[in-house]
Design a protein around this motif. Structure first.
Motif, mmCIF file in Angstrom:
data_model
loop_
_atom_site.group_PDB
_atom_site.id
_atom_site.type_symbol
_atom_site.label_atom_id
_atom_site.label_comp_id
_atom_site.label_asym_id
_atom_site.label_seq_id
_atom_site.Cartn_x
_atom_site.Cartn_y
_atom_site.Cartn_z
ATOM 1 N N ASP A 164 6.814 -21.841 19.022
ATOM 2 C CA ASP A 164 5.586 -21.416 19.007
ATOM 3 C C ASP A 164 5.406 -19.934 18.571
ATOM 4 O OD1 ASP A 164 4.535 -23.823 20.060
ATOM 5 O OD2 ASP A 164 4.184 -23.051 22.025
ATOM 6 N N LEU A 165 4.263 -19.707 17.742
ATOM 7 C CA LEU A 165 4.029 -18.328 17.290
ATOM 8 C C LEU A 165 3.541 -17.560 18.798
ATOM 9 C CD1 LEU A 165 1.777 -17.492 14.298
ATOM 10 C CD2 LEU A 165 1.543 -16.214 16.453
ATOM 11 N N ALA A 166 4.201 -16.322 19.044
ATOM 12 C CA ALA A 166 4.063 -15.650 20.260
ATOM 13 C C ALA A 166 3.063 -14.343 20.014
ATOM 14 C CB ALA A 166 5.415 -15.218 20.793
ATOM 15 N N VAL A 167 3.364 -14.029 18.565
ATOM 16 C CA VAL A 167 2.624 -12.727 18.241
ATOM 17 C C VAL A 167 2.374 -12.801 16.626
ATOM 18 C CG1 VAL A 167 4.531 -11.192 18.245
ATOM 19 C CG2 VAL A 167 2.265 -10.353 18.431
ATOM 20 N N ILE A 168 1.471 -12.267 16.051
ATOM 21 C CA ILE A 168 1.190 -12.191 14.684
ATOM 22 C C ILE A 168 0.320 -10.795 14.345
ATOM 23 C CG2 ILE A 168 -0.987 -13.612 14.669
ATOM 24 C CD1 ILE A 168 -0.092 -14.405 11.939
ATOM 25 N N VAL A 169 0.747 -10.098 13.247
ATOM 26 C CA VAL A 169 0.211 -9.046 12.890
ATOM 27 C C VAL A 169 -0.073 -9.239 11.133
ATOM 28 C CG1 VAL A 169 0.364 -6.692 12.519
ATOM 29 C CG2 VAL A 169 1.687 -7.455 14.208
ATOM 30 N N GLY A 170 -1.402 -9.272 10.838
ATOM 31 C CA GLY A 170 -1.594 -9.134 9.573
ATOM 32 C C GLY A 170 -2.229 -8.027 8.977
ATOM 33 N N VAL A 171 -1.708 -7.617 7.701
ATOM 34 C CA VAL A 171 -2.272 -6.321 7.202
ATOM 35 C C VAL A 171 -2.535 -6.562 5.779
ATOM 36 C CG1 VAL A 171 -1.766 -3.850 6.773
ATOM 37 C CG2 VAL A 171 -0.716 -4.931 8.732
ATOM 38 N N SER A 172 -3.689 -6.387 5.228
ATOM 39 C CA SER A 172 -4.019 -6.163 3.891
ATOM 40 C C SER A 172 -4.213 -4.967 3.275
ATOM 41 C CB SER A 172 -5.035 -7.136 3.510
ATOM 42 O OG SER A 172 -6.275 -6.640 3.859
ATOM 43 N N THR A 173 -3.546 -4.340 2.159
ATOM 44 C CA THR A 173 -3.793 -3.044 1.729
ATOM 45 C C THR A 173 -3.942 -3.220 0.291
ATOM 46 O OG1 THR A 173 -1.415 -2.878 1.202
ATOM 47 C CG2 THR A 173 -2.105 -2.498 3.327
ATOM 48 N N PRO A 174 -4.293 -1.945 -0.435
ATOM 49 C CA PRO A 174 -4.468 -2.338 -1.951
ATOM 50 C C PRO A 174 -3.118 -2.378 -2.674
ATOM 51 C CG PRO A 174 -5.716 -0.480 -1.012
ATOM 52 C CD PRO A 174 -4.847 -0.966 0.087
ATOM 53 N N HIS A 175 -1.764 -1.691 -2.160
ATOM 54 C CA HIS A 175 -0.707 -1.783 -2.787
ATOM 55 C C HIS A 175 0.423 -2.245 -1.664
ATOM 56 C CE1 HIS A 175 -2.370 -0.124 -6.369
ATOM 57 N NE2 HIS A 175 -2.855 0.762 -5.573
ATOM 58 N N ARG A 176 1.272 -2.696 -2.061
ATOM 59 C CA ARG A 176 2.266 -3.480 -1.029
ATOM 60 C C ARG A 176 3.031 -2.590 -0.063
ATOM 61 N NH1 ARG A 176 5.066 -3.042 -5.593
ATOM 62 N NH2 ARG A 176 7.083 -2.510 -5.843
ATOM 63 N N GLY A 177 3.478 -1.312 -0.529
ATOM 64 C CA GLY A 177 4.457 -0.601 0.413
ATOM 65 C C GLY A 177 3.707 -0.058 1.626
ATOM 66 N N GLU A 178 2.449 0.134 1.817
ATOM 67 C CA GLU A 178 1.779 0.481 3.074
ATOM 68 C C GLU A 178 1.599 -0.766 3.733
ATOM 69 O OE1 GLU A 178 -1.537 3.355 1.989
ATOM 70 O OE2 GLU A 178 0.075 4.479 2.910
ATOM 71 N N ALA A 179 1.590 -2.041 3.203
ATOM 72 C CA ALA A 179 1.370 -3.216 4.074
ATOM 73 C C ALA A 179 2.604 -3.540 4.770
ATOM 74 C CB ALA A 179 1.049 -4.441 3.282
ATOM 75 N N PHE A 180 3.822 -3.214 4.085
ATOM 76 C CA PHE A 180 5.142 -3.294 4.919
ATOM 77 C C PHE A 180 5.001 -2.175 6.038
ATOM 78 C CE2 PHE A 180 6.451 -5.708 1.065
ATOM 79 C CZ PHE A 180 7.343 -6.741 1.643
ATOM 80 N N GLU A 181 4.815 -0.970 5.625
ATOM 81 C CA GLU A 181 4.822 0.031 6.819
ATOM 82 C C GLU A 181 4.058 -0.013 7.881
ATOM 83 O OE1 GLU A 181 5.310 4.057 5.237
ATOM 84 O OE2 GLU A 181 5.353 3.177 3.390
ATOM 85 N N ALA A 182 2.665 -0.465 7.505
ATOM 86 C CA ALA A 182 1.855 -0.600 8.583
ATOM 87 C C ALA A 182 2.050 -1.875 9.680
ATOM 88 C CB ALA A 182 0.359 -0.719 7.954
#
Lengths: 152, 79
Positions: free
Chosen positions: A89-107
């Protein structure tokens, strides 16, 4: 929907992806935490999450605001499951959208790490051998006399 | 003597066998209240405990007030 929330129902990656979709974004990174069948050498059968929901929701929202100040986020949602969960089962999810990919990974990394450390959620594991235990609590009980009393 | 509301979660809830209770106490700080209840209920020894007063994280040295709502927070394990 609050950007940080608890859910007693199943949550899907697709749900979060739709919430986060945004025309200003060129990147989407999601982290999903799943229930695995083993921990610390024990075979896990299922588990339960419990939270101090009122403070947990506030602390989760604070983490998301911190992430927004540090990274250029377009949209972000984080949902933590509560109640009884089965293996996979999925226990936790974080979804982030950003203009460019680098900050999406970091956030995404920042949010999941802080959530795990700071949000008052507890996990009780039920093992194949019939035992059960609160993760992190039983271990510090076992290590009892190494610590002084004043620490709480 | 003051009266405070205590809510228990996870290992403490199971150990004590209740979700919440009203407690009358002579102690001054959150840390002293923890010690008093730990002795009363023989809490399992835990390190890195935190405390919340009125739905916000607080310090163990914080003075308690009449009607405060207290939560002792065992080590967390989200994710």
């Amino acid at each position: 929907m609050n950007r940080f929330s608890f859910s007693h129902e199943d949550v899907s990656g697709e749900q979060i992806r739709r919430l986060v979709a945004d025309e200003t974004s060129g990147a989407y990174v999601a982290f999903e935490g799943w229930v695995r069948n083993h921990n610390e050498g024990q075979q896990v059968l299922r588990l339960e999450y419990e939270a101090f929901e009122s403070l947990g929701t506030k602390e989760g929202e604070r983490i998301i605001r911190e992430a927004e100040q540090r990274f250029g986020i377009s949209t972000v949602y984080c949902v933590h499951r509560l109640g009884k969960l089965e293996i996979g089962d999925l226990a936790v999810i974080v979804g982030v959208s950003t203009p460019h990919r680098g900050e999406a990974f970091e956030a995404c990394r920042y949010i999941i790490d802080e959530v795990k450390h700071r949000v008052p959620v507890w996990k009780k594991e039920h093992y194949v051998n019939g035992d059960s235990g609160w993760v992190n609590c039983e271990r510090c009980a076992a290590a009892a006399h190494q610590h002084d009393h004043g620490e709480h | 003597m003051i009266t405070v509301q205590i809510e228990y979660f996870a290992i403490l809830r199971e150990h004590i066998g209740k979700n919440a209770e009203e407690v009358q106490t002579e102690v001054v700080t959150a840390g002293e209240l923890y010690d008093e209840l730990a002795a009363r209920y023989a809490f399992p020894h835990m390190t890195h405990m935190k405390v919340a007063i009125n739905d916000e994280f607080s310090e163990w040295g914080a003075a308690l007030a009449e009607g405060d709502s207290i939560v002792f927070i065992p080590p967390v394990a989200g994710g």
